[in-house]
Design a protein around this motif. Sequence first.
Motif, PDB file in Angstrom:
ATOM      1  N   ARG A 275       0.834  -1.207   0.000  1.00 40.01           N
ATOM      2  CA  ARG A 275       0.000   0.000   0.000  1.00 40.01           C
ATOM      3  C   ARG A 275       0.863   1.250   0.000  1.00 40.01           C
ATOM      4  NH1 ARG A 275      -4.433  -1.685   4.688  1.00 40.01           N
ATOM      5  NH2 ARG A 275      -5.733  -3.053   3.394  1.00 40.01           N
TER       6      ARG A 275
ATOM      7  N   ARG B 155       1.699   4.835  -2.431  1.00 40.57           N
ATOM      8  CA  ARG B 155       1.711   6.208  -1.902  1.00 40.57           C
ATOM      9  C   ARG B 155       3.099   6.829  -2.039  1.00 40.57           C
ATOM     10  NH1 ARG B 155      -2.538   7.000   1.951  1.00 40.57           N
ATOM     11  NH2 ARG B 155      -4.231   5.571   1.451  1.00 40.57           N
TER      12      ARG B 155
ATOM     13  N   SER C 128       3.857  12.447   1.290  1.00 43.46           N
ATOM     14  CA  SER C 128       4.028  10.993   1.206  1.00 43.46           C
ATOM     15  C   SER C 128       4.462  10.416   2.550  1.00 43.46           C
ATOM     16  CB  SER C 128       5.048  10.634   0.125  1.00 43.46           C
ATOM     17  OG  SER C 128       4.594  11.053  -1.146  1.00 43.46           O
TER      18      SER C 128
ATOM     19  N   ASP D 218       1.289  10.077   4.451  1.00 44.78           N
ATOM     20  CA  ASP D 218       0.569   8.888   3.975  1.00 44.78           C
ATOM     21  C   ASP D 218       1.195   7.620   4.536  1.00 44.78           C
ATOM     22  OD1 ASP D 218      -1.178  10.425   2.517  1.00 44.78           O
ATOM     23  OD2 ASP D 218      -0.052  10.257   0.647  1.00 44.78           O
TER      24      ASP D 218
ATOM     25  N   GLN E 268      -0.429   4.632   6.935  1.00 45.24           N
ATOM     26  CA  GLN E 268      -0.364   3.210   6.641  1.00 45.24           C
ATOM     27  C   GLN E 268       0.347   2.448   7.757  1.00 45.24           C
ATOM     28  OE1 GLN E 268      -1.942   1.569   4.243  1.00 45.24           O
ATOM     29  NE2 GLN E 268      -2.832   3.541   3.687  1.00 45.24           N
TER      30      GLN E 268
END
Length: 927
Positions: A337, A341, A710, A713, A717
């Motif tokens: 994932r 990203r 990022s 992000d 995650q």
Amino acid sequence: MGQESLQARRELSLHKVRQTSSATHCNGLYCRMDDSNQQLWHHLPLPEVLAQLDTDGNGLSAGEAQERLTRVGSNDLPVPPPPAFWRLMMRQFKSPLIYVLLAAALLSLAVGHLADASFIAAVLLINALIGSIQEFHAHHSAMALRNLMVTRAQVLRNGEFQELDASQLVPGDLIKLTSGDRVPADLRLIDTQGLEIDESFLTGESLPVQKDGQLLLQAEVAVPEMTNLAFAGSLITSGRGQGIVTATGLATEMGRLSLTLESTDTATPPLLQRIERFSKKLTLILLVFMAVLALVEFARHTPPLTVFMTVVALAVSAIPEALPVALTMVLSVSMRRMVKRHVVVRKLVAVESLGSCTVIAADKTGTLTQNRLTASDAVFFDGDSFQVTGNNQPPDGQCQPEHGELTREQAARLRRLARVAALCNEAELRQLADCSWHSSGDMVDQALLAFAHKCGVQRNTLKTKYPLLSQLQYEPARGFAATLHRDDDSALICVKGALEVLLPMCDRMAVGDGEQPLDPDLAQATMQNLAAKGVRVLALAEGARPAAHNAALEELQGLCLLGLIAMMDPLRPEAINAVNTCQEAGIKVCMLTGDHPETALSIARKLHLAGPADVAVTGGDLTRAAASGKAEVDRLTARTRVYARVAPEQKMTIVQSLMRQGEIVAVTGDGINDAPALNAAHVGIAMGKRGTDVAKEAADLILTDDNFASVVDGIEQGRIAYQNIRKVVFFLVSTGVAEIFLFTLTTTFGLPLPLSAVQLLWLNLVTGSIQTVGLALEPGEENAMHTPPRPPRESLFNRLMIQRVITSGVVMGTVGFLAFSWLLAQGWEESDARNSLLLLMVLFENIQVFNSRSENRSVFRQSLLSNPVLLMGTAVALGLHIVAMYLPVMQTTLGVYPVGVHQWTALLPLALSVLVAMEIILPFTRK
């Protein structure tokens, strides 16, 4: 394919290289590749080197490079292939628990229990298959990750320097080397400027080796003494240089070394080590319980084989032996994932670590900003100020005064400033055939060249009039760059750098009507007013020397300070929202930059990192604090979020200070000097675009877009990964506790064993494999970035986890015991009671998986459709058991059979009791 096949592949690759070498030996190409005809590149004069490599030193054409690439192959080493699937299958059987199960299967076979033996074998085979598939995908994910991390090199092709993948290099290519890069192939150096290379991987010497491309060495020289060569894989610690590729791939020294290396096992990440330690402790506790249970059953004259089979099956069901694999799966899912990203994960456990960080120490340039510097202002110390419009494309924009028209005197002043900007410069700016402009090199130098062009000064014309004699390249530790040029019978010195660095070199300053003695206070005030706009400020100076002093660049004195150029690096549009998200998540963001404090504060205020009254901590402040001790440094770092004029090596000081204060630190970096901080931090994050190879190798994560958003992000995650780890752990441990509690109650009250060995194994297979995949794929909860980071010292098995495990385990075990004992009291046969109890336990654990989806949200507030894999997995698990009840072979093996509607209607409410219990305690556990 294993190690033998890898070695065979390497030998085959080396054989191919040698064949190519032999075939081309007649024209001298690639002779270095053949041990029997090894060229002594360090001993050959440069003209002979060029002749052997069939190049003139001006680079290869694209066609010639492609032809050589076809002949010699790509510049890379054979990559170990993923293990064969059958090897992965065999690896799944290397476990003490598996050995016990194998013994149980053999014992069952010996006493004639063919059904039991067959079922145990089937369970082992299915478990091995599931584990093998997971490992197989993990290996392929690692290969995909390797493909994302491509080394780049500056190569002269078709007369122009281009950035290409290192795998495309061929012998004869001309390579440009700069500080922080990794040498992409074996090179014969032809030009070196303060070049030092770390060759410790090859020679074992920890100190960098100083290189000199002009040396000609004796033939019999050891590798550590080949100071006119650069070897693939070594790291450039300082300086610059150029070299001709002499060998690629397996023909390099690193390639030869790789043939002698044996693969080694990767260390287990700390998170998995903690889980494994927990599993071992749990195993020990359960073994004690099993021993007690066995003794009690023996005392009750239960058949020994039944006791043995039951104890083994219960141990396998209760011990979460699949937990490390499940955790690896959770992290692997999060890794994939995060790649989407723009975050490449180099170390799997860093996924969870990033989600736990409490502080992010972020570079400003390129991470919070766009890293697209453009000159915005040119300012002189007598008040003249000029605005530079447009971007870094020279035809776009001009340099005009803030008020009025540009006078002849002002234009002359600008051209003098622009001359220094263009001469003390390592970038390239040229117009292409389609009339567009192409620039390359350092971003500051590109902006300076564009500024000079807008002032009517072109570098190509200046280079002819002022030939370069020598230069000092910019290095962070030096703080300035300087060039020396011939100017008729004298020499012209051009210098650029930070104002505070240039001031000691100057004794005068330029004004409108000439020059006047230097006024440091006026210069500082001018710079501070300019920096308050949030721009990067660069000072320029020049001086003249007699021709006899052409080499006097080390001791610069008596220069004239010309003026200042302001350059803007706009914020990334998403940076402000990303910083706000971090603050909402309880994460402290610190900005580190080499800019002036006023510039740093201006940008920090735009990012909402600083208020009007805040001040920045400078590198000088850190140095003075360090002299007073660590406590003083900690006092500084505890009260600020903005660090200005910070040298790269001081980032390590900041990181260590924050870690001493109990913070979980993530740090971003791109340079070779950032490597210690990246390595020391809990999570090191390197820049994928502008980052050096050294920084990337020291980091745990790599941003492919160099974007701070990022990082945010990735944190989200990472937090989701940690949540999913807790979900998997809760599910596996709670269901195991339920089975243990069930057997404890039946043994205590003298009832028969509630489930047979094969029934326990079936229960473990149905509930322990399929649903964990669904939990690993949970999309994450809405509050992932709206809660503070978990306490750094918090255990995975905290009070909340223990409360939930005990509650659900006791409820399932107790209800199962009461149902089993009631059925026996009603006169049911043991086999019939076990059939109903097994169905009840399957229902329990299929409901428990939905209790596992959140620790603080009701099951009824979670959409079933948000995780279709979990929903499907649960349906499949229940469906398998229903099918087993109707298949004759499974009826015989498991002792199960279909049940009527009245039993379903009785068992379903009982199974829902665990859902009710978890909903009742939810308000208390939420607190």
